[in-house]
Design a protein around this motif. Structure first.
Motif, PDB file in Angstrom:
ATOM      1  N   CYS A  29       2.737   1.779  -3.548  1.00  0.00           N
ATOM      2  CA  CYS A  29       1.800   2.321  -4.479  1.00  0.00           C
ATOM      3  C   CYS A  29       1.651   3.928  -4.215  1.00  0.00           C
ATOM      4  O   CYS A  29       1.476   4.752  -4.970  1.00  0.00           O
ATOM      5  CB  CYS A  29       0.442   1.702  -4.537  1.00  0.00           C
ATOM      6  SG  CYS A  29       0.601  -0.101  -5.281  1.00  0.00           S
ATOM      7  N   GLU A  30       1.483   4.017  -2.980  1.00  0.00           N
ATOM      8  CA  GLU A  30       1.164   5.325  -2.448  1.00  0.00           C
ATOM      9  C   GLU A  30       2.310   6.512  -2.807  1.00  0.00           C
ATOM     10  O   GLU A  30       1.876   7.683  -3.243  1.00  0.00           O
ATOM     11  CB  GLU A  30       0.715   5.781  -0.959  1.00  0.00           C
ATOM     12  CG  GLU A  30       0.597   6.930  -0.562  1.00  0.00           C
ATOM     13  CD  GLU A  30      -1.057   7.494  -0.852  1.00  0.00           C
ATOM     14  OE1 GLU A  30      -1.253   8.579  -0.651  1.00  0.00           O
ATOM     15  OE2 GLU A  30      -1.721   6.632  -1.259  1.00  0.00           O
ATOM     16  N   VAL A  36      -4.479  -3.568  -3.972  1.00  0.00           N
ATOM     17  CA  VAL A  36      -4.237  -2.383  -3.804  1.00  0.00           C
ATOM     18  C   VAL A  36      -4.960  -1.479  -4.862  1.00  0.00           C
ATOM     19  O   VAL A  36      -4.529  -1.498  -6.073  1.00  0.00           O
ATOM     20  CB  VAL A  36      -2.678  -1.751  -3.730  1.00  0.00           C
ATOM     21  CG1 VAL A  36      -2.446  -0.547  -3.264  1.00  0.00           C
ATOM     22  CG2 VAL A  36      -2.146  -3.017  -2.342  1.00  0.00           C
ATOM     23  N   LYS A  72      -6.296   2.378  -6.678  1.00  0.00           N
ATOM     24  CA  LYS A  72      -6.314   3.907  -6.542  1.00  0.00           C
ATOM     25  C   LYS A  72      -7.691   4.398  -6.175  1.00  0.00           C
ATOM     26  O   LYS A  72      -8.565   3.804  -6.764  1.00  0.00           O
ATOM     27  CB  LYS A  72      -5.746   4.219  -8.164  1.00  0.00           C
ATOM     28  CG  LYS A  72      -5.577   5.885  -8.175  1.00  0.00           C
ATOM     29  CD  LYS A  72      -4.878   6.234  -9.370  1.00  0.00           C
ATOM     30  CE  LYS A  72      -4.670   7.784  -9.409  1.00  0.00           C
ATOM     31  NZ  LYS A  72      -4.007   8.158 -10.702  1.00  0.00           N
ATOM     32  N   ARG A  76      -7.033   2.883   4.337  1.00  0.00           N
ATOM     33  CA  ARG A  76      -7.092   4.011   3.035  1.00  0.00           C
ATOM     34  C   ARG A  76      -5.833   4.624   3.518  1.00  0.00           C
ATOM     35  O   ARG A  76      -5.643   5.152   4.685  1.00  0.00           O
ATOM     36  CB  ARG A  76      -8.498   4.637   3.036  1.00  0.00           C
ATOM     37  CG  ARG A  76      -9.584   3.856   2.819  1.00  0.00           C
ATOM     38  CD  ARG A  76     -10.700   4.559   2.809  1.00  0.00           C
ATOM     39  NE  ARG A  76     -11.130   5.266   1.798  1.00  0.00           N
ATOM     40  CZ  ARG A  76     -11.668   4.861   0.794  1.00  0.00           C
ATOM     41  NH1 ARG A  76     -12.146   3.578   0.608  1.00  0.00           N
ATOM     42  NH2 ARG A  76     -11.775   5.668  -0.108  1.00  0.00           N
ATOM     43  N   ARG A  77      -5.098   5.258   2.536  1.00  0.00           N
ATOM     44  CA  ARG A  77      -4.155   6.181   2.319  1.00  0.00           C
ATOM     45  C   ARG A  77      -4.914   7.370   1.694  1.00  0.00           C
ATOM     46  O   ARG A  77      -6.039   7.411   1.234  1.00  0.00           O
ATOM     47  CB  ARG A  77      -2.903   5.927   1.900  1.00  0.00           C
ATOM     48  CG  ARG A  77      -2.156   4.631   2.516  1.00  0.00           C
ATOM     49  CD  ARG A  77      -1.647   5.443   3.722  1.00  0.00           C
ATOM     50  NE  ARG A  77      -0.560   4.417   4.087  1.00  0.00           N
ATOM     51  CZ  ARG A  77      -0.838   3.720   5.425  1.00  0.00           C
ATOM     52  NH1 ARG A  77      -1.977   3.645   5.903  1.00  0.00           N
ATOM     53  NH2 ARG A  77       0.169   2.793   5.581  1.00  0.00           N
ATOM     54  N   ARG A  78      -4.234   8.600   1.351  1.00  0.00           N
ATOM     55  CA  ARG A  78      -4.452   9.752   0.315  1.00  0.00           C
ATOM     56  C   ARG A  78      -5.040   8.964  -1.032  1.00  0.00           C
ATOM     57  O   ARG A  78      -6.347   9.652  -1.563  1.00  0.00           O
ATOM     58  CB  ARG A  78      -3.655  10.751   0.479  1.00  0.00           C
ATOM     59  CG  ARG A  78      -4.064  11.977  -0.492  1.00  0.00           C
ATOM     60  CD  ARG A  78      -3.142  12.966  -0.599  1.00  0.00           C
ATOM     61  NE  ARG A  78      -2.728  13.641   0.827  1.00  0.00           N
ATOM     62  CZ  ARG A  78      -3.731  14.592   1.433  1.00  0.00           C
ATOM     63  NH1 ARG A  78      -4.703  15.058   0.821  1.00  0.00           N
ATOM     64  NH2 ARG A  78      -3.365  14.892   2.666  1.00  0.00           N
ATOM     65  N   ASN A  79      -4.165   8.326  -1.960  1.00  0.00           N
ATOM     66  CA  ASN A  79      -4.427   7.985  -3.011  1.00  0.00           C
ATOM     67  C   ASN A  79      -4.712   6.797  -3.427  1.00  0.00           C
ATOM     68  O   ASN A  79      -5.337   6.341  -4.415  1.00  0.00           O
ATOM     69  CB  ASN A  79      -3.459   8.573  -3.902  1.00  0.00           C
ATOM     70  CG  ASN A  79      -2.914  10.078  -3.786  1.00  0.00           C
ATOM     71  OD1 ASN A  79      -3.762  10.913  -4.247  1.00  0.00           O
ATOM     72  ND2 ASN A  79      -1.653  10.374  -3.466  1.00  0.00           N
ATOM     73  N   PHE A  80      -4.471   5.985  -2.451  1.00  0.00           N
ATOM     74  CA  PHE A  80      -4.750   4.416  -2.744  1.00  0.00           C
ATOM     75  C   PHE A  80      -5.222   3.793  -1.319  1.00  0.00           C
ATOM     76  O   PHE A  80      -5.225   4.105  -0.316  1.00  0.00           O
ATOM     77  CB  PHE A  80      -3.399   3.711  -2.981  1.00  0.00           C
ATOM     78  CG  PHE A  80      -2.800   3.827  -4.292  1.00  0.00           C
ATOM     79  CD1 PHE A  80      -2.947   2.991  -5.539  1.00  0.00           C
ATOM     80  CD2 PHE A  80      -1.839   4.919  -4.723  1.00  0.00           C
ATOM     81  CE1 PHE A  80      -2.657   3.141  -6.754  1.00  0.00           C
ATOM     82  CE2 PHE A  80      -1.428   5.260  -6.192  1.00  0.00           C
ATOM     83  CZ  PHE A  80      -2.110   4.468  -7.272  1.00  0.00           C
ATOM     84  N   LEU A  81      -5.937   2.657  -1.792  1.00  0.00           N
ATOM     85  CA  LEU A  81      -6.349   1.740  -0.542  1.00  0.00           C
ATOM     86  C   LEU A  81      -6.076   0.346  -0.680  1.00  0.00           C
ATOM     87  O   LEU A  81      -5.657  -0.102  -1.925  1.00  0.00           O
ATOM     88  CB  LEU A  81      -8.026   2.037  -0.473  1.00  0.00           C
ATOM     89  CG  LEU A  81      -8.684   1.443  -1.634  1.00  0.00           C
ATOM     90  CD1 LEU A  81      -9.233  -0.181  -1.343  1.00  0.00           C
ATOM     91  CD2 LEU A  81      -9.956   2.216  -1.852  1.00  0.00           C
ATOM     92  N   LEU A 135       0.762  -1.194  -0.226  1.00  0.00           N
ATOM     93  CA  LEU A 135       0.064   0.075   0.036  1.00  0.00           C
ATOM     94  C   LEU A 135       0.838   1.091   0.142  1.00  0.00           C
ATOM     95  O   LEU A 135       0.780   2.213  -0.777  1.00  0.00           O
ATOM     96  CB  LEU A 135      -0.935  -0.029   1.138  1.00  0.00           C
ATOM     97  CG  LEU A 135      -1.728   1.306   1.413  1.00  0.00           C
ATOM     98  CD1 LEU A 135      -2.644   1.608   0.228  1.00  0.00           C
ATOM     99  CD2 LEU A 135      -2.608   1.348   2.652  1.00  0.00           C
ATOM    100  N   ASP A 136       1.899   1.347   0.883  1.00  0.00           N
ATOM    101  CA  ASP A 136       2.692   2.530   1.003  1.00  0.00           C
ATOM    102  C   ASP A 136       3.542   2.631  -0.362  1.00  0.00           C
ATOM    103  O   ASP A 136       3.848   3.737  -0.837  1.00  0.00           O
ATOM    104  CB  ASP A 136       3.806   2.292   2.206  1.00  0.00           C
ATOM    105  CG  ASP A 136       2.923   2.399   3.518  1.00  0.00           C
ATOM    106  OD1 ASP A 136       1.986   2.825   3.259  1.00  0.00           O
ATOM    107  OD2 ASP A 136       3.566   1.932   4.498  1.00  0.00           O
TER     108      ASP A 136
END
Length: 237
Positions: A25-26, A90, A92, A145-150, A22-23
């Protein structure tokens, strides 16, 4: 969408790998992926907000040498091990993935539709993110969830020791209505489908046609060292 069929040597490494992907991809290193893994060792995976003493028979785990790890995603506490196939998406955050609820609906519907041709019985989405045959659960899922990817990940019970789950996990502090206070052995079931067919169906559904040639090993190692090997993280509440 890239494909990564990778089981790492330890429970901590497998849990860390999902968060690392996840990180990764983010950070712009990959535009999305589907991972499969199956732990060779039994371990308990706590949902991020779960309290270990409430969800787990810690003494039984100590006696059997079963580690307890806290994952980064929400959801309930599960037992991992041989016969439990895990997938990790993962994705977007765009289109139908703008909220937790929208994401749950979108991913669960696609997973259900992908698996339905493999079984004669009707597969249903129950609770928030469970897949069932009738009122028996064979798959649980969660997201982070992150800002741009989950990260959306879950597991399928295939040839799993349900009795061991009942011995190591307490009755959950939260349950979906359809569970109706049933113990683990009366609430769960095995999906009698070969593992390779499940992988193939999900790979086709998510268009994961290109194998990922590398993975963020240094991120995994860092997360193990600073998080998943730490008592303060795994038993933070």
């Amino acid at each position: 969408m890239k494909l990564l069929d990778l089981t790492l040597p330890s429970p901590a490494a497998n849990v860390a790998c999902d968060e690392a992907l996840l990180d990764w991809c983010e950070a712009g290193q990959c535009e999305g992926l589907l991972r499969f893994w199956e732990s060779a060792d039994y371990f308990v995976a706590l949902g991020y907000a779960n309290k270990a003493s409430s969800e787990v028979d810690l003494e039984a785990c100590r006696e059997r040498g079963v580690p307890v790890l806290r994952r980064c995603s929400g959801g309930g506490t599960v037992l991992q091990g041989p016969g439990c196939l895990n997938y990790s998406l993962v994705l977007k955050i765009d289109g139908p993935l703008q909220s937790i609820t929208e994401t749950n609906c979108y991913v669960m519907q696609r997973n259900r539709d992908a698996l339905q041709p493999l079984v004669k019985q009707k597969i249903e989405i129950r609770g928030t993110t469970d897949l069932t045959i009738g009122d028996l659960k064979f798959s649980g899922n969660a997201q982070r969830r992150r800002r741009n990817f989950l990260l959306f990940h879950g597991s399928f019970l295939l040839e799993f020791d349900l009795q061991l789950m009942a011995q190591l996990l307490k009755f959950p502090s939260r349950q979906p209505d359809y569970r109706a206070n049933r113990p683990h052995t009366e609430f769960l079931t095995q999906l009698t489908v070969p593992q390779n067919k499940i992988k193939g169906a999900l790979q086709k559904e998510w268009n994961a046609n290109e194998s990922l040639q590398t993975f963020p090993q240094s991120l995994v190692e860092n997360l193990i060292q600073h998080r998943y090997s730490k008592h303060d993280w795994n038993f933070k509440w």
